[in-house]
Design an enzyme around this catalytic site. Structure first.
Site, PDB file in Angstrom:
ATOM      1  CG  HIS B 101     -30.925  26.399  -3.091  1.00 46.43           C
ATOM      2  ND1 HIS B 101     -31.818  25.415  -2.721  1.00 46.43           N
ATOM      3  CD2 HIS B 101     -31.682  27.470  -3.453  1.00 46.43           C
ATOM      4  CE1 HIS B 101     -33.055  25.875  -2.851  1.00 46.43           C
ATOM      5  NE2 HIS B 101     -33.005  27.114  -3.304  1.00 46.43           N
ATOM      6  CG  ASP B 103     -30.545  23.285   0.399  1.00 49.51           C
ATOM      7  OD1 ASP B 103     -30.193  24.020  -0.557  1.00 49.51           O
ATOM      8  OD2 ASP B 103     -31.014  23.737   1.457  1.00 49.51           O
ATOM      9  CG  ASP B 136     -36.885  26.438  -4.029  1.00 49.76           C
ATOM     10  OD1 ASP B 136     -35.728  26.881  -4.173  1.00 49.76           O
ATOM     11  OD2 ASP B 136     -37.488  26.480  -2.938  1.00 49.76           O
ATOM     12  CD  GLU B 170     -32.445  29.342  -0.236  1.00 50.88           C
ATOM     13  OE1 GLU B 170     -32.836  30.514  -0.120  1.00 50.88           O
ATOM     14  OE2 GLU B 170     -33.222  28.358  -0.190  1.00 50.88           O
ATOM     15  CD  GLU B 171     -35.345  25.788   0.298  1.00 54.60           C
ATOM     16  OE1 GLU B 171     -35.813  26.632   1.076  1.00 54.60           O
ATOM     17  OE2 GLU B 171     -35.626  25.767  -0.915  1.00 54.60           O
ATOM     18  CG  ASP B 199     -33.324  30.136  -5.035  1.00 49.96           C
ATOM     19  OD1 ASP B 199     -34.191  29.292  -5.264  1.00 49.96           O
ATOM     20  OD2 ASP B 199     -32.866  30.349  -3.887  1.00 49.96           O
ATOM     21  CG  HIS B 449     -40.694  26.787   0.248  1.00 50.17           C
ATOM     22  ND1 HIS B 449     -40.129  27.481   1.272  1.00 50.17           N
ATOM     23  CD2 HIS B 449     -39.738  26.721  -0.723  1.00 50.17           C
ATOM     24  CE1 HIS B 449     -38.898  27.845   0.938  1.00 50.17           C
ATOM     25  NE2 HIS B 449     -38.648  27.403  -0.278  1.00 50.17           N
TER      26      HIS B 449
HETATM   27 ZN   LIG Z   1     -34.692  28.386  -3.454  1.00 48.70          ZN
HETATM   28 ZN   LIG Z   2     -36.750  27.440  -1.264  1.00 45.42          ZN
END
Ligand SMILES: [Zn+2]
Ligand SMILES: [Zn+2]
Ligand SMILES: [Zn+2]
Ligand SMILES: [Zn+2]
Lengths: 480, 480
Positions: B101, B103, B136, B170-171, B199, B449
């Protein structure tokens, strides 16, 4: 005074004047919780100062209380003044202090009011006066001024010295008032024999009452501390001891769903019921239907009138209010909160000692937490307390009010207590060392803090007659 | 392929090119949760389309997913595109779909970052790359493009057909992706033999792993309904059955402080441990200290590595997340909430059947509530569920990845599961009827994150070699 005919006729005659005075007062939006409306609260105080002056009150003092303590947006915001004044200063007469507040709760037509809240509507059909402040507390407060006007115009001598103590912050915690009462106890208030507070309501909508007791409130918090930050429940669920699970377990030991407090030692502190008290519930105008209507549900814990009233007035209760630190929104969030605080309060009654209660609560929570064997930490603590208040409902002040009720309404008043707190009641009693009585003017369904607040015209008119008759009967009572 | 020397040398040689590609990609703040940044998410998609084009990918499709469903501020907000592309289309070769992903999570230097989050910092001293998205998932995603470039420039034929599926939501819940996968299962994805998702992360910071399982998540809500509106605890405390007291009692029956779920019948559904699985924990690089460091506390429910990992991966767990409708602020508020909803979730594992679990939970809550004898009402319900995922960690895809790990890192990878969910894993497996593998590039301490997200340069470089070697070993495996 053998007959109130002349005085009561004068009150009836002045009805338009009194309603007009109330209308002018409630048009000023004196919302004490809204900083931007503070000038309106002050404006209302000034209106009342004029009214006192015009009706022969003397020694009128506008007591400033200084700046409002934080949290506040404008750090120079001044508290509204307390208005002190006298009517009469005869050492041979008893002195009665009457308390009222001129500030009001917020109100806006968007909340669902049938009419502009800051405009008095006289509903002739329903015979009521609708406006914010009508019953809480501008109606009763102006009632005292009206009573003096009626005496003057009827040419009847007031049989007591009257002192007014009108504040403008009651709806926002009566900031500054405790200190003022303490200061004036030996000054302005030094000769006070009795305090009469007209800032509460009948239990229901039909029968007058006199209120002789209030419960206290001890507010507690249990904080459980776990990980350093909120955690992902996918990664840490089942692996870490969760503070929220511990909190639910500890809070589950506080009270059951039947209304029982499960903390040991509290029940033993509650004063036993006397025969006299027990009988006093017999004639009270109240029923299961009243509590069902008030709560909008059939979720009463008790079915019998006596049980309901006793659990509201004379027994302690424990309420769980919520949790700080956990997810509280709509929908789903999968976080494990790192630190949560459960909030609960215990309503206190005679003879619960606040400090002893706090010891019992803290010990109970610590023990319940220890039983869990959790690696988290737990702190149970008191956030604030306020003591209960209980008066002798047969003392000379209450007896005078009972006679006055009989004279005006033709019935013996119910002797009631209330479940909530009016902290200023206790302050007056403790600082002035006098008896305090709560003498309601409005009804239980007036909607004091709700939309469409009203005061029945009959309660307004009879309420003033009640105030007047109370002063006369109290003056006649043997004790000074 | 007997030796990866030439390929790996080329990867090393292209290091500046690859870091530069990553730098350009992460400079675009593609935060999918921020509507105002949606054009940046699209811009990043367009950057990737250029990169695919420049590196010889064919059949490049920018799949639009339509408008984003509510809740959304701009009701015409378009979802970012999914990027499909191919490298090679030889029927004799196996086809591998790689997912990533583009994003990212929100990030701002004010959160405490050491440097601008949307600017790649190459820290030579610590040998790491710092930026939002580094690990990520922009690092791994561009890694696949880089692997193709290395093959082309080294003149080595790619031994499989590669298909990319790169999404930009995805987020924010992968909105629209499930439907796209279902649509393309018999179209673009029809020849896919294996899916590889890069991921996720190593368990710790030292040893590579392959991930073959994820827990599911069933989210529940218990709603207790009492009076028609919130009530004053002074007036109603002790008189009315309080929903919050009932809720605490019911939630107290769900789990204990030792990590046990108290709902009957769940334990029985959990698949027993096989000897093979049991032994698989022996060599895993993990310890009590890791969980204590990750949680910032000494609040682990277990002390032994195996117990911690099994409770994270292969046993269900129950977390209580919070309460909706009750007081949740700081300080003290004495209201009795009229309606409260307790939120909790159960992480699910093989062979827990989601529907059967929901029946057990609802029955349990109803029974616990009934035992209280409360006049309030209670509804327990599922808010959402997502199934667990478990793969055979010894199938041809995993075996190829294990060989590749040995070739690149010189060690056997840990075979790990994860406690959380990556719902798209299950969607790929179910829709394409293929095996799916999670092949991590970064480390457990990358701060995916969090602030200062990073990717170690060695993980980036070796991660690309791992991807390349995986494709070669998988191509060689006997099954097609
Ligand atoms: Zn991710
Ligand atoms: Zn993530
Ligand atoms: Zn009031
Ligand atoms: Zn009020």
């Amino acid at each position: 005074m053998s007959s109130f005919d002349k005085l009561f006729s004068k009150i009836d005659e002045l009805k338009p004047t009194f309603i007009n005075r109330l209308a002018k007062a409630v048009e000023i939006p004196a919302v004490s919780s809204d900083e931007s409306l503070r000038p309106m609260v002050v404006k209302k105080a000034e209106f009342l100062l004029e009214q006192l002056e015009a009706n022969g009150f003397t020694d009128i003092q506008r007591k400033e209380l200084g700046t409002q303590p934080p949290p506040v947006n404008d750090e120079n915001l001044q508290l509204p003044p307390v208005i002190l004044s006298r009517y009469g200063n005869d050492p041979a007469k008893k002195t009665v202090l009457v308390y009222g507040h001129y500030d009001v709760q917020p109100a806006s037509i968007e909340d669902g009011w049938e009419s502009e809240p800051f405009k008095l509507v006289i509903n002739e059909e329903k015979q009521l006066l609708r406006a914010r402040g009508a019953t809480d507390d501008t109606g009763p407060l102006t009632g005292w001024i009206n009573v003096i006007q009626a005496h003057r115009e009827a040419g009847i001598e007031l049989p007591v010295n009257l002192i007014t103590c009108f504040e403008g912050m009651e709806e926002s915690g009566s900031l500054g008032l405790d200190a003022l009462i303490a200061r004036e106890a030996t000054q302005y208030f030094k000769d006070v024999d009795a305090v009469c507070i007209s800032d509460n309501y009948w239990l229901g909508a039909k029968k007058p009452c006199l209120t002789y007791g209030l419960r206290g409130c001890n507010y507690y918090q249990i904080t459980i501390n776990g990980p350093a930050a909120d955690l992902h429940s996918g990664i840490f669920g089942g692996v870490i001891a969760e503070p929220m699970i511990d909190l639910v377990q500890v809070m589950g030991t506080l009270a059951d769903s039947k209304g029982n407090i499960l903390i040991k030692g509290i029940e033993e502190m509650v004063a036993p019921i006397t025969d006299k008290e027990s009988k006093s519930y017999d004639n009270i105008d109240f029923s299961l239907e009243d509590i069902e209507a008030a709560s909008g549900s059939k979720t009463s814990l008790y079915q019998k009138k006596e049980d309901i009233l006793m659990h509201r007035w004379r027994y302690p209760s424990l309420s769980i209010h919520g949790v700080e630190g956990a997810f509280s929104g709509q929908g789903a969030k999968t976080v494990i909160p790192a630190k949560v605080s459960g909030k609960f309060s215990i309503r206190t009654v005679p003879d619960i000692d606040s400090d002893k209660l706090t010891n019992l609560v803290v010990e109970h929570c610590n023990k319940a937490f220890k039983n869990l064997g959790s690696p988290n930490t737990c702190v149970a603590e008191l956030i604030h307390d306020g003591n209960y208040w209980l008066s002798d409902p047969y003392n000379s002040s209450f007896s005078a009010a009972a006679k006055a009720t009989k004279a005006v309404y033709g019935v013996e008043p119910d002797l009631t207590r209330e479940g909530g707190s009016i902290p200023i009641t206790l302050t007056f009693q403790d600082e002035l060392k006098t008896s305090v009585m709560l003498l309601p003017m409005g009804r239980g369904d007036d909607g004091a803090h709700s939309i469409n607040e009203k005061l029945d015209i009959s309660n307004f008119m009879k309420g003033m007659k009640l105030m007047a008759a109370y002063l006369h009967y109290y003056a006649e009572s043997p004790e000074k």
